[in-house]
Enzyme design. Structure first.
Site, short mmCIF file in Angstrom:
data_model
loop_
_atom_site.label_atom_id
_atom_site.label_comp_id
_atom_site.label_asym_id
_atom_site.label_seq_id
_atom_site.Cartn_x
_atom_site.Cartn_y
_atom_site.Cartn_z
N HIS A 248 1.40 -1.29 0.17
CA HIS A 248 0.31 0.22 0.04
C HIS A 248 1.07 0.70 0.23
O HIS A 248 2.43 1.36 0.97
CB HIS A 248 -0.60 0.02 1.16
CG HIS A 248 -2.05 1.15 0.92
ND1 HIS A 248 -2.03 2.10 1.33
CD2 HIS A 248 -3.11 0.56 0.90
CE1 HIS A 248 -3.19 2.89 1.10
NE2 HIS A 248 -4.26 1.69 0.57
N GLU A 307 -7.74 -5.15 -0.40
CA GLU A 307 -8.24 -6.06 -2.11
C GLU A 307 -8.49 -7.54 -1.36
O GLU A 307 -8.79 -8.30 -2.02
CB GLU A 307 -7.24 -5.58 -2.92
CG GLU A 307 -7.42 -4.46 -3.09
CD GLU A 307 -9.04 -3.76 -3.81
OE1 GLU A 307 -9.97 -4.09 -3.12
OE2 GLU A 307 -8.86 -2.78 -4.31
N1 CMC Z 1 4.13 -7.20 -4.13
C1 CMC Z 1 5.76 -7.62 -5.02
N2 CMC Z 1 6.87 -5.72 -4.71
C2 CMC Z 1 6.03 -5.05 -4.15
C3 CMC Z 1 4.53 -5.31 -4.02
C4 CMC Z 1 3.53 -6.16 -4.13
N3 CMC Z 1 2.18 -5.96 -4.50
N4 CMC Z 1 3.98 -3.50 -3.71
C5 CMC Z 1 5.33 -2.66 -3.71
N5 CMC Z 1 5.54 -3.48 -4.08
C6 CMC Z 1 7.79 -3.56 -4.09
C7 CMC Z 1 8.01 -2.23 -5.24
O1 CMC Z 1 7.98 -3.66 -5.82
C8 CMC Z 1 9.09 -1.94 -5.27
O2 CMC Z 1 10.31 -3.25 -4.84
P1 CMC Z 1 11.36 -2.24 -5.50
O3 CMC Z 1 12.18 -1.06 -5.18
O4 CMC Z 1 12.50 -3.50 -4.57
O5 CMC Z 1 11.34 -2.20 -6.81
C9 CMC Z 1 8.68 -1.54 -3.39
O6 CMC Z 1 7.45 -2.48 -2.95
C10 CMC Z 1 7.79 0.35 -3.26
O7 CMC Z 1 7.33 0.13 -4.13
P2 CMC Z 1 5.84 1.37 -4.96
O8 CMC Z 1 6.09 1.10 -6.37
O9 CMC Z 1 6.86 2.51 -4.63
O10 CMC Z 1 5.09 1.56 -3.95
P3 CMC Z 1 3.56 2.59 -4.82
O11 CMC Z 1 3.60 3.27 -2.72
O12 CMC Z 1 3.77 2.65 -5.22
O13 CMC Z 1 2.79 0.80 -4.58
C11 CMC Z 1 0.95 -0.68 -4.96
C12 CMC Z 1 1.74 0.66 -4.10
C13 CMC Z 1 -0.76 -0.70 -3.84
C14 CMC Z 1 0.74 0.20 -6.04
C15 CMC Z 1 1.86 -1.59 -4.47
O14 CMC Z 1 1.77 -2.32 -3.58
C16 CMC Z 1 0.87 -2.89 -5.46
O15 CMC Z 1 1.12 -2.91 -6.70
N6 CMC Z 1 0.42 -3.50 -4.50
C17 CMC Z 1 -0.31 -4.79 -5.87
C18 CMC Z 1 -2.22 -4.28 -6.32
C19 CMC Z 1 -2.70 -4.17 -5.09
O16 CMC Z 1 -2.74 -4.75 -4.45
N7 CMC Z 1 -3.59 -2.77 -5.02
C20 CMC Z 1 -4.49 -2.63 -4.05
C21 CMC Z 1 -3.82 -1.42 -3.37
S1 CMC Z 1 -4.59 -1.45 -1.78
C22 CMC Z 1 -6.70 -0.75 -2.59
C23 CMC Z 1 -6.70 1.12 -2.37
O17 CMC Z 1 -6.48 1.39 -1.78
O18 CMC Z 1 -6.70 1.54 -3.42
#
Ligand code: CMC
Length: 364
Positions: A248, A307
């Site tokens: 998240h 989710e």
């Molecule tokens: N699985 C594996 N690695 C992850 C995940 C995940 N679900 N989420 C983040 N990471 C890793 C990412 O690969 C990165 O690693 P590295 O620095 O080694 O490349 C690190 O964590 C930071 O990621 P980020 O892209 O900076 O994180 P963000 O804050 O932009 O992402 C997120 C938040 C929700 C988009 C992401 O966690 C994600 O894609 N999750 C899977 C999709 C999901 O479940 N979405 C629903 C979110 S909850 C509903 C809502 O409130 O909208």
């Protein structure tokens, strides 16, 4: 400059607060636990929308329930106009196309239409896509009971209605998430609540926001047995995939909404209305994923998000996985409208700046 506007404060709000370090969600001064224990779609709508409209809208739960019933009946008038072009779309896009036909405005009548109509459109689209007739709403029912009745054609059990209410309450509002921010941007131009809701719907459907629960079920299907969980998850991460239902932007601990939904599943499990094998599989995947993510992503605390259990709850209520984002939109509509009204009443036009990094004109 902050990529993704992380930690940028873009609004003051009285609506909800997400504490990412403590894993706490407060909506209008009430904690998520209390809201889910006592709340329904209608009671949270009254709470979130209180004071944001002139006194021309319903102001208590009973009045809102009957106004919503009448508004659902009115929305059903549009179901006859659902054509093959709309039915060819994924359910959330079909819902957006139908919401786009609603009149725009900033008043309580527009808000009521937006709260009620998607609850009619989604079940109707799902049934028509399966070649079944749409079921007309029953204005005497609560919104949650009626959604389930319009989906299946049968009266839901009390446990099913409570579980849907728990879900809709849990996801009603959540700070300045991407779709809510989109709603506020549109509201800041005074375009109207329908326009705000349309922008928000577009933002919600992306898999990084509200589009994740369908893929969570795809993951469950692919893993298939608890014993296979660790190997499958490691292979997914080796491919560079993200695990859906984990991580998240704001929470650095467990998303409190995940536990609220896990709790909401209990009465369904206890009464045999959920496949217990499915729950065991999900719990095995959750445990394996938390273990693996801790080792493979040591710099980023990653835990389960809303989710993951959304997927199990909505599946157990009979929603097909391509409809999950549409159900999310029905619940989050309350937050979108509340934020749009707050922005229109108290905020200025949202107009940030950018830093130009392109080429400069050549000297003549
Ligand atoms: N699985 C594996 N690695 C992850 C995940 C995940 N679900 N989420 C983040 N990471 C890793 C990412 O690969 C990165 O690693 P590295 O620095 O080694 O490349 C690190 O964590 C930071 O990621 P980020 O892209 O900076 O994180 P963000 O804050 O932009 O992402 C997120 C938040 C929700 C988009 C992401 O966690 C994600 O894609 N999750 C899977 C999709 C999901 O479940 N979405 C629903 C979110 S909850 C509903 C809502 O409130 O909208």
């Amino acid at each position: 400059m902050t990529n993704g506007l992380e930690n940028v404060v873009a609004a003051e709000t009285r609506l909800s607060d997400v504490d990412g370090a403590a894993g706490r969600l407060v909506i209008r001064g009430v904690s998520l636990d209390t809201l889910v224990r006592d709340g329904t779609f209608e009671s949270v709508a009254v709470l979130l929308l209180d004071g944001l409209f002139d006194a021309d809208g319903p102001r208590d739960v009973a009045a809102l329930q009957s106004a919503l019933g009448a508004a659902r009946a009115a929305a059903f008038g549009q179901v006859a106009a659902i054509d093959a072009t709309i039915l060819a779309l994924p359910p959330v896009d079909a819902m957006r196309a139908l919401v786009a036909r609603l009149p725009d405005g900033e008043d309580a009548a527009t808000a009521l239409r937006l709260l009620a109509a998607p609850a009619v459109f989604l079940p109707a689209v799902l049934r028509l896509q399966q070649g079944l007739p749409a079921v007309a709403p029953d204005a005497a029912l609560s919104q949650s009971a009626d959604i389930l009745r319009m989906l299946t054609g049968n009266h839901p059990t009390p446990e099913q209605t409570s579980a849907l209410d728990a879900y809709l309450v849990t996801i009603s509002d959540h700070g300045l998430n991407a779709s809510t921010f989109a709603s506020r941007v549109i509201a800041s131009t005074r375009a109207g609540l329908t326009s705000s809701a349309l922008a928000a719907l577009g933002a919600l459907k992306g898999p990084l926001h509200g589009g994740a629960p369908g893929p969570v079920l795809d993951m469950l299907d692919a893993v298939a047995t608890p014993a296979n969980a660790a190997a499958w998850l490691n292979a997914a991460l080796d491919r560079g995939d993200r695990l859906m239902g984990f991580g998240h932007r704001v929470y650095r601990v467990r998303d409190p909404r995940a536990d609220a939904l896990k709790q909401a599943l209990r009465p369904l499990i206890a009464s045999g209305q959920v496949d217990s094998g499915r729950i065991e599989l999900a719990e095995a995947i959750e445990a394996a994923a938390l273990d693996i993510l801790k080792t493979r992503k040591p710099d980023r605390p990653l835990d389960v998000n809303v989710e993951f259990y959304t997927a199990l709850l909505l599946e157990s209520l009979g929603f097909p996985r391509d409809a999950f984002t549409g159900v999310f939109a029905i619940g989050r509509m309350t937050g979108w409208i509340a934020h749009a009204r707050e922005q229109a009443l108290e905020g200025r036009l949202i107009r940030p700046s950018s830093v130009y990094i392109g080429p400069l004109p050549r000297a003549a």
